[in-house]
Design an enzyme around this catalytic site. Structure first.
Site, short mmCIF file in Angstrom:
data_model
loop_
_atom_site.label_atom_id
_atom_site.label_comp_id
_atom_site.label_asym_id
_atom_site.label_seq_id
_atom_site.Cartn_x
_atom_site.Cartn_y
_atom_site.Cartn_z
N ASN A 23 -1.90 2.89 5.35
CA ASN A 23 -0.96 1.83 5.00
C ASN A 23 -0.59 1.12 6.29
OD1 ASN A 23 1.16 0.26 3.99
ND2 ASN A 23 2.64 1.92 4.15
N GLY A 24 -0.81 -0.19 6.35
CA GLY A 24 -0.48 -0.93 7.57
C GLY A 24 -1.60 -1.87 7.95
N CYS A 84 0.84 -1.19 0.00
CA CYS A 84 0.00 0.00 0.00
C CYS A 84 0.88 1.25 0.00
CB CYS A 84 -0.93 0.10 1.19
SG CYS A 84 -2.12 -1.23 1.28
N GLU A 106 18.98 -16.67 -5.76
CA GLU A 106 18.49 -15.38 -6.23
C GLU A 106 18.04 -15.48 -7.69
OE1 GLU A 106 17.49 -12.68 -5.16
OE2 GLU A 106 17.74 -11.19 -6.73
N LYS A 134 6.35 -4.19 -3.36
CA LYS A 134 7.76 -3.84 -3.20
C LYS A 134 8.22 -3.91 -1.75
CE LYS A 134 11.66 -2.31 -4.89
NZ LYS A 134 12.41 -3.36 -5.62
N LYS A 172 14.28 -14.65 -9.02
CA LYS A 172 13.97 -13.65 -10.05
C LYS A 172 13.07 -14.25 -11.11
CE LYS A 172 14.75 -10.89 -8.45
NZ LYS A 172 15.27 -10.27 -7.29
N TRP A 177 -2.57 -2.91 -1.69
CA TRP A 177 -2.19 -4.33 -1.77
C TRP A 177 -2.98 -4.97 -0.65
CZ3 TRP A 177 0.14 -8.12 1.27
CH2 TRP A 177 0.69 -9.21 0.59
N GLU A 183 9.52 -14.84 -9.75
CA GLU A 183 8.77 -13.62 -9.49
C GLU A 183 8.20 -12.99 -10.75
OE1 GLU A 183 12.00 -11.51 -7.36
OE2 GLU A 183 10.44 -10.98 -5.94
N HIS A 228 21.31 -35.84 -3.65
CA HIS A 228 20.59 -36.26 -2.44
C HIS A 228 19.07 -36.16 -2.62
CE1 HIS A 228 24.32 -36.70 -0.30
NE2 HIS A 228 24.67 -35.47 -0.68
N ARG A 282 4.19 -0.31 -4.84
CA ARG A 282 3.91 -0.78 -3.48
C ARG A 282 2.63 -1.62 -3.39
NH1 ARG A 282 6.69 2.21 0.44
NH2 ARG A 282 5.10 1.65 1.94
#
Ligand code: F6R
Length: 620
Positions: free
Chosen positions: A105-106, A2, A495, A615, A499, A79, A502, A518, A29
Site C-alpha cells: 500500500n503506497g 489500497c 458538504e 476511504k 455528499k 485502488w 460522491e 455574482h 480502501r
C-alpha cells in the site's frame, strides 16, 4: 487507498479464509481489484490468485475449488495508481523464483530506476505497477545470501516514497511487515500473527494491537514475533487496547454502512463530548477537558492565528470550525487545503498553532502539510478518528479523537459531524485558556444545555427519514443541484453538495448564498433545484432575499430551516430543531446526508463504495 491484510497461524490452516474476511473489512480502501498469496501446504510453494473487479470475484475464484488449507496468507485490495486495474496488475507480486510474494500500500517513487537496475541483472517484470520492484529487490538481496529478514530490511532502505508492505518467504516460512508512511497494525494472539492496514479486520480476532511506527519491520516465524528498525535495531513494542467492538464494523440490518453510520450519529456525538465537557467551569456554565492536548496558555497567547489543514469533508469541517474559533476566541484562523499547502509558499510562523483534521489520519496531503509546519517549529494539534494513525505521530501538541468508531462507508458522515463537534471543543478549550470574552458574551450555561440536547435533536432529525426520502423521490432525476448557506452554514452547503456528488454522481455545487448574484444565478431555471440552509438567528432576512432571487427565476427551492421562513414558494421544507449557532452545523448536516443517501439509493449507485473513490487517500 489500497488495503493489505496478512495472517500466519501457529497451527491454523484457515489463513486464506481469515485474509479474505479481513479484506472484506478493508474493501472501503480500494475496490478495483484484489489478490491473495498463500503457502501451499502440499507443495511448500507460494500460490497466488488475483482478480480485477470487486473482492467477490477473488473470493469466488479462490473458493471455486473448495476450501483452501494454508497456515499463512497475505492479501491486497487495490485502488490503482500505477497500471490499470487488471488481473495481472493486482497484487500480490512475486519475484522470479516464485518464492517471495509481496503486497503493498503506497507508492514507490524510485521504481523506474530500481526496475531498470534489476532488469539489467536479469529480473523479469510482468506488471505495470511500481510495487513489483519490491519482490525483485528482496530476491536480489537473497541472491546475495542475505536472510529474508535482512533482505526485507535492506530493501526498505532502498525504497523511496511511502509503503506498507507484507512479504512472504516460502523458503523461510515467514512473514515480514514493513511500515514507512501508510499505516500498518499488527497483533499476536495465541501464537497467531495478524497484520492489516487498519484495525477493522483485526478486532474480531483481538483488541490488543501494535501500531507499527515508521521505519519499523515486524518479522514472524515459527510462532515468534520480533520488531526492528530499518537500521537494524531491535525494538520492543507493547500492544494497545482498542475499544471498538466488531459489531460496530457490521451493517446491523441497515442496507448500507453509510446509512448505518448516519443513524449512529446521536450516540457518536454523545461519545465525542460526554467525557470531555461538564457543567460548572471556572466562571460557571461549562468546563472542557481535552485529555492529550498539550497546548499551554503561553502557546495560545503567543499565537496570532490558528491554521487548519485538511482535505475534502474534513476541510469543510475545518471551515465551520474557523467560524466557531473566531466567534468565541476572537482568534483569526485560516483554513488550508492539505493538497495545496506545500506548493503555495505559505509563511509558517513559529507561533502558529496548526490543526490537522483528518478522519483517517492517513491523508498524505494533510500529513505532508503538517510535516512542513512541524519542520518550521509550529505547534501541531490534530483531530482524527483513528488511534495510532500517522497524523497522531505528527501532532506535537496532542490529538483530539472524534470517537466516531469505525467508518466503513466511503463517504464520510459520522466522522464529519464528530469533527465539527471536536472543532467546538477545541475552540472552547482555547477560549478557556485565553480568557477571551466574545462580543455579546457567550452563555455557557445555554451552550452546555444545547450540547447535552444535541444527540436527542439529531435523533429527531433521523425520525424525518421517510419524509426526506419522499422529497428525494421528487428530485432524484435532476442533473444539477445548488446548495446555498450563509456564515457557518456555508461550509455545510459545501458538504451537502459533496455528499450528493460522491454517492449519486449528480453534479452539485455549494455556494455562499450571497455570492449567487455574482455569477451562478445565470444557472437558475426551472430544472435547477436549489437547497437553502437557513436559520432564524443567522442572517435569515438576507437569505430570504436570496431565495426571492431564485424564485423570480423559476428555480425550485428546498429549504432546511430551524423555523418556518416567511416566504411563499418553498417547494419542500425540512424543519429541524433549533440549537446554539456554533452547534448548528451538526444538525444541518444530517438531513443533507439523508437526502443524498436516498437520491443515491433511488439511482441505484454503489453507495458504500462509489466509483473512483477510496476511504483514505495515502498518495499525493
Ligand atoms: C468525503 C470524504 C473525503 C475525505 C477526504 C479527507 O466524504 O470522505 O472528502 O474527507 O479524502 O480524508 P480524511 O478526513 O481521512 O483526511
Amino acid at each position: 487507498m489500497c488495503g493489505i491484510m496478512g495472517f500466519s497461524g501457529h497451527e491454523a490452516q484457515n489463513s486464506v479464509e481469515i485474509v479474505l474476511g479481513g479484506l472484506k473489512s478493508l474493501e472501503y480502501r480500494g475496490y478495483d481489484s484484489s489478490g491473495i498469496a498463500y503457502f501451499d501446504l502440499k507443495g511448500g510453494k507460494i500460490k497466488s490468485v488475483k482478480k480485477s473487479g470487486k473482492l467477490v470475484n477473488l473470493s469466488n475464484e479462490v473458493n471455486g475449488n473448495g476450501k483452501v488449507k494454508s497456515d499463512t496468507a497475505i492479501g491486497h485490495i487495490r485502488w490503482a495508481t500505477h497500471g490499470k486495474p487488471t488481473d495481472i496488475n493486482a497484487h500480490p507480486h512475486l519475484d522470479c523464483s516464485g518464492k517471495i510474494a509481496i503486497v503493498h500500500n503506497g507508492i514507490i517513487e524510485n521504481h523506474v530506476s530500481l526496475k531498470n537496475a534489476l532488469a539489467k541483472k536479469g529480473h523479469r517484470f510482468v506488471t505495470e505497477t511500481d510495487s513489483e520492484v519490491i519482490a525483485h529487490l528482496i530476491e536480489d538481496f537473497i541472491r546475495e545470501k542475505k536472510t529474508f529478514y535482512e533482505a526485507v530490511r535492506l530493501t526498505s532502505l532502498r525504497l523511496e516514497g511511502a509503503f506498507a508492505i507484507l512479504a512472504l518467504s516460502a523458503d523461510e516460512k515467514s512473514v515480514a511487515a514493513v511500515k514507512f508512511g501508510p499505516p500498518l497494525v499488527i497483533a499476536l494472539k495465541n501464537g497467531n500473527f495478524y497484520a492489516a492496514s487498519d484495525v477493522s479486520p483485526l478486532i474480531e480476532h483481538t483488541q490488543d494491537v501494535i501500531y507499527l511506527k515508521n521505519s519499523e519491520i515486524a518479522y514472524f516465524q515459527g510462532g515468534k514475533l520480533s520488531v526492528g528498525t530499518f537500521s537494524g535495531r531491535k525494538v520492543s513494542r507493547a500492544p494497545v487496547r482498542i475499544d471498538w467492538d466488531s459489531s460496530r464494523a457490521a451493517k446491523s440490518g441497515f442496507s448500507h454502512f453509510m446509512q448505518k453510520e448516519i443513524f449512529e450519529q446521536p450516540s457518536c456525538l454523545l461519545d465525542t463530548f460526554s467525557s470531555r465537557v461538564s457543567a460548572g467551569g471556572r466562571k460557571g456554565g461549562l468546563k472542557v477537558s481535552l485529555e492529550g492536548i498539550k497546548l499551554t496558555g503561553d502557546d495560545i497567547s503567543g499565537a496570532s492565528r490558528i491554521v487548519f489543514v485538511a482535505c475534502g469533508s474534513s476541510y469543510y469541517a475545518s471551515l465551520a470550525s474557523k467560524y466557531v474559533l473566531e466567534k468565541i476566541c476572537g482568534l483569526p484562523s485560516v483554513v488550508e487545503y492539505g493538497s495545496e499547502f506545500r506548493y503555495e509558499n505559505f509563511p509558517v510562523l513559529k507561533s502558529d498553532i496548526f490543526v490537522g483534521v483528518s478522519q483517517s489520519g492517513e491523508t498524505a496531503d494533510t500529513n505532508s502539510a503538517l510535516e512542513l509546519a512541524r519542520s518550521e517549529k509550529a505547534k501541531v494539534v490534530s483531530i482524527t478518528n483513528v488511534p495510532g494513525s500517522q497524523i497522531t505521530a505528527l501532532s506535537n501538541r496532542g490529538v483530539i479523537y472524534t470517537h466516531a468508531g469505525p467508518e466503513i462507508g466511503v463517504a464520510s458522515t459520522k466522522a464529519f459531524t464528530t469533527q465539527l463537534l471536536c472543532g467546538v471543543l477545541l475552540s472552547l478549550y482555547i477560549r478557556e485558556k485565553s480568557g477571551f470574552i466574545p462580543e455579546g458574551g457567550l452563555n455557557l450555561e445555554e451552550l452546555f444545555k444545547d450540547l447535552v440536547d444535541l444527540p436527542k435533536k439529531a435523533e429527531e432529525i433521523l425520525f424525518m427519514d421517510d419524509a426526506i426520502k419522499e422529497i428525494a423521490k421528487k428530485y432524484y432525476k435532476s442533473a444539477n443541484f445548488l446548495y446555498l448557506g450563509r456564515g457557518i452554514l456555508y461550509p455545510i452547503a459545501l458538504e451537502g453538495a459533496l455528499k450528493l456528488k460522491e454517492i449519486s454522481y449528480i453534479h452539485a455545487e455549494g455556494y455562499p448564498a450571497g455570492e449567487m448574484k455574482h455569477g451562478p444565478i445565470a444557472l437558475i431555471d426551472e430544472n435547477m433545484p436549489v437547497l437553502f440552509l437557513l436559520s432564524k438567528n443567522m442572517l435569515s432576512s438576507k437569505t430570504i432575499s436570496n431565495m426571492e432571487e431564485i424564485k423570480a427565476r423559476g428555480g425550485k427551492i428546498i429549504a432546511v430551516a430551524d423555523y418556518e421562513p416567511e416566504i411563499e414558494g418553498i417547494s419542500d421544507l425540512i424543519r429541524i430543531p433549533e440549537t446554539e449557532g456554533i452547534l448548528s452545523p451538526v444538525l444541518y448536516t444530517i438531513p443533507l446526508q439523508l437526502f443524498a443517501y436516498h437520491i443515491a439509493a433511488l439511482k441505484g449507485t454503489d453507495i458504500d463504495q462509489p466509483r473512483n473513490l477510496a476511504k483514505s487517500v495515502t498518495v499525493e
